[in-house]
Scaffold this motif. Structure first.
Motif, mmCIF file in Angstrom:
data_model
loop_
_atom_site.group_PDB
_atom_site.id
_atom_site.type_symbol
_atom_site.label_atom_id
_atom_site.label_comp_id
_atom_site.label_asym_id
_atom_site.label_seq_id
_atom_site.Cartn_x
_atom_site.Cartn_y
_atom_site.Cartn_z
ATOM 1 N N LEU B 56 0.835 -1.199 0.000
ATOM 2 C CA LEU B 56 0.000 0.000 0.000
ATOM 3 C C LEU B 56 0.874 1.255 0.000
ATOM 4 O O LEU B 56 0.572 2.241 -0.684
ATOM 5 C CB LEU B 56 -0.907 -0.011 1.229
ATOM 6 C CG LEU B 56 -1.996 1.046 1.310
ATOM 7 C CD1 LEU B 56 -2.934 0.969 0.120
ATOM 8 C CD2 LEU B 56 -2.779 0.900 2.612
ATOM 9 N N MET B 57 1.959 1.206 0.759
ATOM 10 C CA MET B 57 2.878 2.346 0.818
ATOM 11 C C MET B 57 3.480 2.597 -0.569
ATOM 12 O O MET B 57 3.571 3.742 -1.014
ATOM 13 C CB MET B 57 3.986 2.047 1.834
ATOM 14 C CG MET B 57 5.053 3.116 1.953
ATOM 15 S SD MET B 57 4.518 4.543 2.879
ATOM 16 C CE MET B 57 4.870 4.026 4.545
ATOM 17 N N ARG B 60 0.941 4.216 -2.768
ATOM 18 C CA ARG B 60 0.701 5.625 -2.405
ATOM 19 C C ARG B 60 1.873 6.501 -2.834
ATOM 20 O O ARG B 60 1.678 7.648 -3.238
ATOM 21 C CB ARG B 60 0.475 5.742 -0.901
ATOM 22 C CG ARG B 60 -0.772 4.982 -0.425
ATOM 23 C CD ARG B 60 -1.848 5.878 0.036
ATOM 24 N NE ARG B 60 -3.097 5.161 0.257
ATOM 25 C CZ ARG B 60 -3.666 4.974 1.439
ATOM 26 N NH1 ARG B 60 -3.079 5.421 2.522
ATOM 27 N NH2 ARG B 60 -4.806 4.338 1.537
ATOM 28 N N ILE B 61 3.089 5.982 -2.753
ATOM 29 C CA ILE B 61 4.248 6.749 -3.223
ATOM 30 C C ILE B 61 4.129 6.980 -4.725
ATOM 31 O O ILE B 61 4.409 8.076 -5.230
ATOM 32 C CB ILE B 61 5.571 6.025 -2.871
ATOM 33 C CG1 ILE B 61 5.795 6.080 -1.354
ATOM 34 C CG2 ILE B 61 6.752 6.641 -3.603
ATOM 35 C CD1 ILE B 61 6.956 5.238 -0.878
ATOM 36 N N SER B 63 1.349 7.138 -6.320
ATOM 37 C CA SER B 63 0.263 8.121 -6.485
ATOM 38 C C SER B 63 0.795 9.537 -6.302
ATOM 39 O O SER B 63 0.402 10.449 -7.030
ATOM 40 C CB SER B 63 -0.851 7.873 -5.460
ATOM 41 O OG SER B 63 -1.383 6.601 -5.599
ATOM 42 N N VAL B 64 1.671 9.708 -5.314
ATOM 43 C CA VAL B 64 2.238 11.040 -5.077
ATOM 44 C C VAL B 64 3.063 11.458 -6.293
ATOM 45 O O VAL B 64 2.986 12.604 -6.745
ATOM 46 C CB VAL B 64 3.105 11.048 -3.799
ATOM 47 C CG1 VAL B 64 3.895 12.338 -3.688
ATOM 48 C CG2 VAL B 64 2.226 10.881 -2.575
#
Lengths: 135, 87
Positions: B56-57, B60-61, B63-64
């Protein structure tokens, strides 16, 4: 649509339809007219947060995608719990009183919504201006 | 979600020297793909064994990174200026 209304009234005048039928038909035409004439308000969701600062010869223009804000907050919610107080302390040293531990994913959309409605326009007597808005 | 294509950096100093860089970030896409292919199985195993949120991390990275498209910073002070655009 006026043509249709005229036709309906002509048919009523000629006795081809009753008053009740004419009323029903006029209502139907009226609904169709209002539905087509009503401007569909498409509210464009803002995509960027803009910060503009002008002070004499100095200019700062920053445009940040709101999606970056969402992604950043989502990422921040995954940080270990022990990091939160450290980050809050570091922010406080810089003069930002923000409790990082209170940042939760559930309130993300609420936060972004609040920022989308944000509009700041400040100017002082020396001509310096600060504008913050979403577009 | 698409990573940024290009980054443009411009730094101009009072002395007249200026630096302008066009960075084609698109060349990083294959590297990102290779890193993802290597990272995903390892992250999946870590999540299963240690209960971490590595997968998940990583998402999300990413996504950023993708969300930086459209970021622009333009700072001008007297005769100095710094501009950064990511498209």
């Amino acid at each position: 649509m006026n043509e249709e209304r005229s036709k309906i009234l002509e048919m009523l005048a000629e006795g081809k339809i009753t008053v009740a039928d004419a009323s029903r038909l006029l209502d139907a035409v009226g609904d169709a007219t209002s539905a087509s004439a009503e401007p569909v308000a498409i509210s464009k969701k803002p995509k960027y947060l803009k910060v503009m600062v002008k002070d004499k010869g100095d200019n700062v223009n920053i445009r940040v995608p709101l999606q970056l804000l969402r992604a950043g907050v989502s990422l921040a919610t995954l940080l270990p719990k022990q990091v939160g107080p450290q980050v809050s302390g570091a922010l406080k040293e810089k003069g930002i009183n923000f409790d990082f531990t209170q940042l939760k994913g559930e309130s993300l959309e609420e936060l972004v919504q609040a920022i989308e409605d944000l509009s700041v326009n400040v100017s002082d007597k020396d001509g310096a201006t600060v504008k913050i808005c979403c577009e | 979600m698409r990573p940024p294509l290009m980054m443009w950096i411009s730094v101009r100093k009072k002395a007249g020297r200026s630096v302008k860089l066009w960075l084609p970030l698109i060349i990083l896409w294959p590297l990102i793909l290779v890193a993802a292919v290597l990272f995903i199985p390892i992250a999946f195993i870590c999540d299963r064994i240690f209960g971490s949120k590595a997968l998940l991390m990583g998402f999300r990275i990413y996504s950023v990174l993708c969300a930086t498209r459209g970021l622009s910073v333009d700072v001008k002070q007297q005769n100095d200026s710094v501009r950064v655009y990511i498209i």
